[in-house]
Design an enzyme around this catalytic site. Structure first.
Site, short mmCIF file in Angstrom:
data_model
loop_
_atom_site.label_atom_id
_atom_site.label_comp_id
_atom_site.label_asym_id
_atom_site.label_seq_id
_atom_site.Cartn_x
_atom_site.Cartn_y
_atom_site.Cartn_z
N GLU A 169 4.50 -35.87 126.64
CA GLU A 169 3.68 -35.41 125.55
C GLU A 169 4.83 -35.42 124.25
O GLU A 169 4.33 -35.76 123.26
CB GLU A 169 3.14 -34.20 125.39
CG GLU A 169 1.97 -34.04 124.39
CD GLU A 169 2.51 -32.98 123.52
OE1 GLU A 169 1.77 -32.90 122.48
OE2 GLU A 169 3.60 -32.40 123.57
N GLU B 212 15.56 -17.70 124.58
CA GLU B 212 14.06 -18.21 125.07
C GLU B 212 14.05 -18.97 126.34
O GLU B 212 14.54 -19.68 126.96
CB GLU B 212 13.62 -19.20 124.18
CG GLU B 212 12.18 -19.74 124.41
CD GLU B 212 11.59 -20.95 123.43
OE1 GLU B 212 10.70 -20.69 122.82
OE2 GLU B 212 11.99 -21.93 123.66
N LYS C 181 20.30 -25.09 120.85
CA LYS C 181 19.57 -25.90 119.86
C LYS C 181 20.54 -26.67 119.03
O LYS C 181 21.64 -26.10 118.71
CB LYS C 181 18.96 -24.80 118.97
CG LYS C 181 17.47 -25.37 118.15
CD LYS C 181 16.80 -24.34 117.90
CE LYS C 181 15.70 -24.82 117.05
NZ LYS C 181 14.51 -25.39 117.87
N ARG D 163 12.65 -25.01 107.18
CA ARG D 163 10.93 -25.08 107.21
C ARG D 163 10.53 -23.71 106.95
O ARG D 163 9.49 -23.48 106.42
CB ARG D 163 10.78 -25.70 108.40
CG ARG D 163 9.05 -25.54 108.81
CD ARG D 163 8.91 -26.48 109.91
NE ARG D 163 9.59 -26.70 111.20
CZ ARG D 163 9.36 -25.60 112.19
NH1 ARG D 163 8.32 -24.79 112.28
NH2 ARG D 163 10.23 -25.67 113.29
N ARG E 85 15.02 -23.31 130.78
CA ARG E 85 13.76 -23.82 131.20
C ARG E 85 13.78 -23.62 132.66
O ARG E 85 14.56 -24.21 133.36
CB ARG E 85 13.50 -25.18 130.88
CG ARG E 85 11.91 -25.60 131.02
CD ARG E 85 11.72 -26.75 130.23
NE ARG E 85 11.70 -26.88 129.08
CZ ARG E 85 11.83 -27.65 127.98
NH1 ARG E 85 12.19 -28.92 128.38
NH2 ARG E 85 11.63 -27.49 126.87
N ALA F 247 4.61 -31.90 129.64
CA ALA F 247 5.26 -31.71 128.38
C ALA F 247 6.38 -32.65 127.74
O ALA F 247 6.35 -32.76 126.80
CB ALA F 247 5.69 -30.28 128.32
N SER G 19 18.30 -29.23 114.32
CA SER G 19 17.27 -28.48 114.47
C SER G 19 17.39 -26.97 114.03
O SER G 19 16.31 -26.40 113.71
CB SER G 19 17.08 -28.29 116.11
OG SER G 19 16.46 -29.33 116.66
P1 0O2 Z 1 13.00 -28.07 121.72
O1 0O2 Z 1 13.52 -29.34 121.52
O2 0O2 Z 1 12.18 -28.05 123.09
O3 0O2 Z 1 13.53 -26.66 121.59
P2 0O2 Z 1 8.42 -23.06 116.86
O4 0O2 Z 1 7.64 -24.83 117.24
O5 0O2 Z 1 9.23 -23.05 117.74
O6 0O2 Z 1 8.64 -23.33 115.48
P3 0O2 Z 1 7.03 -21.04 117.86
O7 0O2 Z 1 5.47 -20.64 117.61
O8 0O2 Z 1 8.09 -20.07 117.83
O9 0O2 Z 1 7.29 -22.33 117.00
O10 0O2 Z 1 7.20 -21.80 119.32
P4 0O2 Z 1 6.33 -21.89 120.82
O11 0O2 Z 1 4.88 -22.04 120.50
O12 0O2 Z 1 6.83 -20.61 121.32
O13 0O2 Z 1 7.08 -23.09 121.34
C1 0O2 Z 1 8.41 -23.47 121.20
C2 0O2 Z 1 8.66 -24.18 122.04
O14 0O2 Z 1 7.68 -24.71 123.07
C3 0O2 Z 1 9.14 -25.79 121.59
O15 0O2 Z 1 10.47 -25.83 121.10
C4 0O2 Z 1 8.80 -26.68 122.76
O16 0O2 Z 1 9.99 -26.78 123.54
C5 0O2 Z 1 7.77 -26.01 123.45
N1 0O2 Z 1 6.44 -26.56 123.05
C6 0O2 Z 1 5.41 -25.79 122.37
N2 0O2 Z 1 4.42 -26.17 122.12
C7 0O2 Z 1 4.42 -27.55 122.75
C8 0O2 Z 1 3.70 -28.91 122.96
O17 0O2 Z 1 2.63 -28.69 122.37
N3 0O2 Z 1 4.21 -29.76 123.35
C9 0O2 Z 1 5.53 -29.87 123.80
N4 0O2 Z 1 5.78 -31.07 124.66
N5 0O2 Z 1 6.42 -28.67 123.92
C10 0O2 Z 1 5.77 -27.56 123.34
P5 0O2 Z 1 10.75 -26.71 119.95
O18 0O2 Z 1 12.03 -25.92 119.25
O19 0O2 Z 1 9.67 -27.51 119.32
O20 0O2 Z 1 11.56 -28.05 120.63
#
Ligand code: 0O2
Length: 240
Positions: A187, A172, A78, A89, A110, A184, A82
């Site tokens: 999107e 993760e 990360k 946040r 991933r 994804a 971020s």
């Molecule tokens: P990056 O750049 O990929 O690291 P959070 O959003 O992490 O505050 P939560 O509930 O812990 O909240 O997260 P969740 O639902 O497990 O999802 C975390 C990650 O899943 C995201 O990381 C994205 O990589 C992916 N993700 C989740 N929902 C979506 C979605 O609707 N669209 C897309 N394209 N990706 C999604 P980050 O940190 O947002 O981004």
């Protein structure tokens, strides 16, 4: 997702300046620069450990299936922006201890699979390994997000072995098929976390594309099963 090289000091300062005053940044850098670099290095080690586990499973299962269940593995650490954004946040302190304690997704792996069934087979095999501890599991394939997002997310703890200690690190792991990943990624570019105004048409279309992509996954998986059965039948006929 290429792994960023060691975070350089100037870059870290620039990120912090967007959140803190100059004096606070100087104080932060003096206190945390070295521990931050160390922590990021531990997360990079954890990424390597987990990536290797999937490479091993892919190698072994490819013999059993006569095909590779994993298409690609992408990894990412990360970014400092971020990390700071998420701590702010969520109202957590901006400290290195707080990063490790409160954020689960600093290290990300991933795993892009061929078919949905491969995701479950691989994730179960991974979780059976006795040095992996499951902390959280979110199945957005069985229960897609309202926008259509599908993926299986695991937060796990894995040991890393340093020269003088063993350390448990959180990673993760996201499992997707090629089509889940394709959706994804696009999107993400079009909409995710962009604070766009309500756009019913865009949302509906994205959702529909996700549904079509799920149907394509199901059709491809069916073809794969038919082909595998045909190969088995041919092999049995040849050996009898
Ligand atoms: P990056 O750049 O990929 O690291 P959070 O959003 O992490 O505050 P939560 O509930 O812990 O909240 O997260 P969740 O639902 O497990 O999802 C975390 C990650 O899943 C995201 O990381 C994205 O990589 C992916 N993700 C989740 N929902 C979506 C979605 O609707 N669209 C897309 N394209 N990706 C999604 P980050 O940190 O947002 O981004």
């Amino acid at each position: 997702m290429p792994i960023r090289p060691l975070v350089d000091r100037a870059y870290l300062e620039q990120v912090l300046l967007s959140r803190l005053s100059r004096g606070e940044v100087q104080q932060w850098v003096q206190t945390y620069s070295q521990p931050y670099r160390e922590l990021m290095s531990y997360y990079r080690c954890a990424i390597m450990e987990v990536e290797t586990k999937f490479n091993v499973l892919n190698e072994e299962l490819s013999l059993q299936y006569d095909r590779n269940p994993i298409e690609t593995i992408k990894t990412r650490l990360k970014s400092p922006e971020s990390i700071m954004e998420k701590l702010t946040r969520r109202g957590y302190p901006l400290t290195v201890e707080s990063i490790e304690k409160n954020l689960n997704d600093i290290a990300g792996v991933r795993v892009i699979c061929s078919h949905p069934a491969d995701i479950y087979k691989l994730s179960e095999a991974f979780l059976r390994q006795d040095d992996i501890t499951l902390l959280e599991r979110k199945d957005y394939i069985a229960n897609p997000k309202p926008n259509g997002y599908r993926s299986l997310h695991l937060i796990v703890e894995t040991p890393i072995f340093l020269h003088d200690q063993k350390r448990l690190m959180k990673v993760e792991v996201q499992f997707r098929t090629i089509s889940m990943d394709w959706w994804a990624s696009l999107e993400h570019k079009i909409r995710y976390k962009k604070n766009l105004p309500e756009m019913e048409y865009v949302e509906r279309e994205l959702y529909e594309c996700a549904e079509i992509s799920a149907q394509l996954d199901a059709r491809m998986e069916k073809l794969q099963k038919i082909a595998a059965q045909a190969t088995e039948g041919k092999d049995r006929a040849l050996s009898s």
